[in-house]
Write an enzyme that holds these catalytic residues in place. Structure first.
Site: not given
Length: 287
Positions: A4, A110
């Protein structure tokens, strides 16, 4: 491995990197995405470079399975009822660990299908801790600062309603997101579906169906799965298949959990540990 790379041109990207590193440094659980290492330095042009290296999840995200697009329609089969129950349990286990079994409770902030990743065996792993908050710190900070552009943390459709009015981060906020995720998994509808307008949302849609119309809100994929099963089993007296009666009871229980977790009032939401216990009981009925 899965890498990422953070786009540091985005506002708050560096803080997100630090938050994720801090959270992942303190947690170890089989239903959380495992971070292998973190990279922080400069690229060949001398610009800041930050990246996280994770264990690769071969089956992608839950979102890709629930809402396949393009070639995914033919490349992947549909998720079965038991697989969905198992994944829901995996996510509940991860949240229970974060909320109740860490030295300092962590709020994910989230939770949504795209942040639930699946490995070779279709085990669910919660990832993306870029917005995570440690509870003692979160209790003293509001998600919304009216004098700044910080805004609400999370993703539209999954954010607890109290966050919009400036309430502090809480485990109840994660439970709300979990409830929405459960309803999405078993109805097949995103909370942002075009049908949800004029005060109607996924919560009210599912709650209204609990009276006597649960079959009308269940993902058609699951209904088809049961119809195929009925064809292979003996029809019980009165024309009702015993397995379908049992399956329907399980689906009702699952929708009830989703509704209880996504209540608009934080105080009315089910604790994630209770949701986990109920889901594990449902699994025994569906296995």
């Amino acid at each position: 491995m899965a890498i990422k790379i953070l786009d540091l041109t985005h506002h708050g990207a560096s803080k997100s990197f630090i938050a994720e590193c801090e959270a992942l440094r303190r947690i170890r659980h089989c239903n959380l995405v495992k971070v292998i290492t973190a990279c922080s330095g400069f690229d060949y042009n001398g610009n800041d470079f930050k990246a996280l290296v994770y264990e690769f999840m071969s089956n992608g995200s839950l979102d890709e399975w629930l809402h396949p697009i393009g070639s995914q329609y033919t490349a992947r089969r549909e998720l079965s009822l038991l697989e969905r129950v198992n994944i829901a349990i995996d996510v509940a286990c991860a949240l229970d660990y974060l909320h109740h079994h860490c030295e300092t409770p962590i709020v994910h902030c989230d939770l949504k299908p795209s942040n639930v990743l699946l490995d070779d065996e279709m085990t669910g792993h919660v990832g993306n801790f870029g917005l995570a908050r440690f509870l003692p710190e979160a209790m003293h900070k509001l998600l919304v600062d009216q004098s700044s552009s910080v805004g609400v943390k999370g993703s539209f459709g999954y954010i607890a309603p109290e966050y919009g009015s400036g309430s502090a981060v809480s485990t109840e906020g994660d439970v709300y997101s979990f409830g929405v995720l459960i309803l999405e998994m078993f109805t097949g509808k995103r909370p942002t579906d075009d049908m949800f307008q004029n005060g109607l949302n996924l919560y009210h849609f599912a709650k209204a169906a609990l009276i006597d119309q649960v079959e009308k809100v269940i993902d058609p994929v699951l209904l088809q799965e049961n119809q195929d099963l009925e064809k292979r089993q003996t029809i019980a007296k009165k024309g009702k298949n015993k397995s379908w009666c049992s399956t329907l009871e399980c689906l009702v229980s699952i929708i009830e959990i989703g509704v209880a977790c996504s209540s608009e009032s934080p105080g009315e939401r089910m604790d994630i540990n209770d949701a986990l216990t109920k889901l594990q009981g449902i699994k025994k009925e569906t296995s």
